[in-house]
Design a protein around this motif. Structure first.
Motif, short mmCIF file in Angstrom:
data_model
loop_
_atom_site.label_atom_id
_atom_site.label_comp_id
_atom_site.label_asym_id
_atom_site.label_seq_id
_atom_site.Cartn_x
_atom_site.Cartn_y
_atom_site.Cartn_z
N TYR A 174 0.84 -1.19 0.00
CA TYR A 174 0.00 0.00 0.00
C TYR A 174 0.88 1.24 0.00
O TYR A 174 0.59 2.22 -0.65
N ARG A 175 1.97 1.17 0.75
CA ARG A 175 2.94 2.26 0.83
C ARG A 175 4.27 1.66 1.21
O ARG A 175 4.35 0.77 2.05
N ALA A 176 5.35 2.14 0.59
CA ALA A 176 6.70 1.63 0.91
C ALA A 176 7.69 2.78 0.82
O ALA A 176 7.55 3.68 -0.02
N ARG A 177 8.68 2.73 1.72
CA ARG A 177 9.71 3.77 1.71
C ARG A 177 11.00 3.20 2.31
O ARG A 177 10.96 2.45 3.28
N THR A 178 12.12 3.59 1.72
CA THR A 178 13.43 3.20 2.23
C THR A 178 13.99 4.34 3.06
O THR A 178 13.89 5.51 2.68
N TYR A 179 14.60 3.99 4.20
CA TYR A 179 15.19 4.98 5.10
C TYR A 179 16.65 4.64 5.34
O TYR A 179 17.01 3.47 5.47
N ASN A 180 17.49 5.66 5.43
CA ASN A 180 18.87 5.55 5.85
C ASN A 180 19.10 6.59 6.94
O ASN A 180 19.03 7.79 6.67
N PHE A 181 19.32 6.12 8.15
CA PHE A 181 19.51 7.01 9.28
C PHE A 181 20.98 7.04 9.68
O PHE A 181 21.58 5.98 9.89
N GLY A 182 21.54 8.23 9.80
CA GLY A 182 22.91 8.37 10.27
C GLY A 182 22.96 8.25 11.78
O GLY A 182 22.28 8.99 12.49
N LEU A 183 23.74 7.30 12.28
CA LEU A 183 23.84 7.07 13.72
C LEU A 183 25.15 7.57 14.30
O LEU A 183 25.23 7.86 15.50
N LYS A 184 26.17 7.64 13.47
CA LYS A 184 27.50 8.04 13.93
C LYS A 184 28.08 9.07 12.95
O LYS A 184 27.73 9.09 11.77
N ASP A 185 28.96 9.88 13.46
CA ASP A 185 29.74 10.78 12.60
C ASP A 185 31.21 10.61 12.95
O ASP A 185 31.57 9.64 13.65
#
Length: 182
Positions: A116-127
């Protein structure tokens, strides 16, 4: 105890409730009354906790802090009328998590199993300085926005699913995931 019974029995019918309330108190003693009151207070607080957790859609703790690549985390929900969700996800990582980011797919399936709905996420956890979160209790906690104003317009069953997209399996250092509404 007989005196109490005859005293209450002689009063008006509107006061007969006193027989059912006061006689057990007299016969079981004040210590048990205190226990009963404390039990009642505990039930009130536990119902408040249960109410607070009602906004949780998915909650998963990973065995040995390891999330397998194709171990999809999901929950089925039933919608009676059009409903809008503001979704966020809480992730808890241990020091063992070695990646600077977390990649995932968030997919909502309709009753037929169609996306019905789809999305890809990339979350930055470290720098370059390390984790972007403070460590508390041995864990790094991130509260991440997932979908604001997700509208499920048709009544029926839906499945909300989170798919780990880190290519190495298992991904070590993932302790817990919670998807909830605001």
């Amino acid at each position: 105890m007989m005196r109490a019974t005859s005293l209450f029995a002689s009063q008006q019918e509107g006061c007969m409730w006193k027989i059912f309330v006061c006689l057990p108190i007299i016969s079981i003693g004040m210590r048990h009354v205190v226990y009963a009151i404390m039990l009642g207070i505990g039930l009130v607080f536990s119902s408040c906790t249960a109410q607070k957790k009602s906004n949780i859609i998915i909650e998963r703790e990973f065995l040995h802090d390891a999330w397998e690549r194709f171990d999809y985390v999901y929950s089925d929900i039933e919608i009676q009328s059009p409903t809008t969700y503001d979704l966020s996800m809480d992730l808890y990582f241990t020091e063992e998590y070695e990646y600077a980011y977390f990649a995932m797919d968030f997919v909502v399936f309709d009753a037929n199993g169609d996306p019905y709905r789809a999305r890809t996420y990339n979350f930055g956890l470290k720098d370059e300085n390390g984790w972007k979160s403070e460590q508390k209790g041995g864990l790094y906690h991130f509260s991440l926005p997932i979908n604001k104003e997700l509208l499920l317009s048709d009544a029926g069953s839906y499945r909300m699913q989170i798919e780990n997209r880190i290519p190495i399996t298992p991904v070590m250092g993932v302790r817990k995931l919670t998807l909830s509404t605001k």
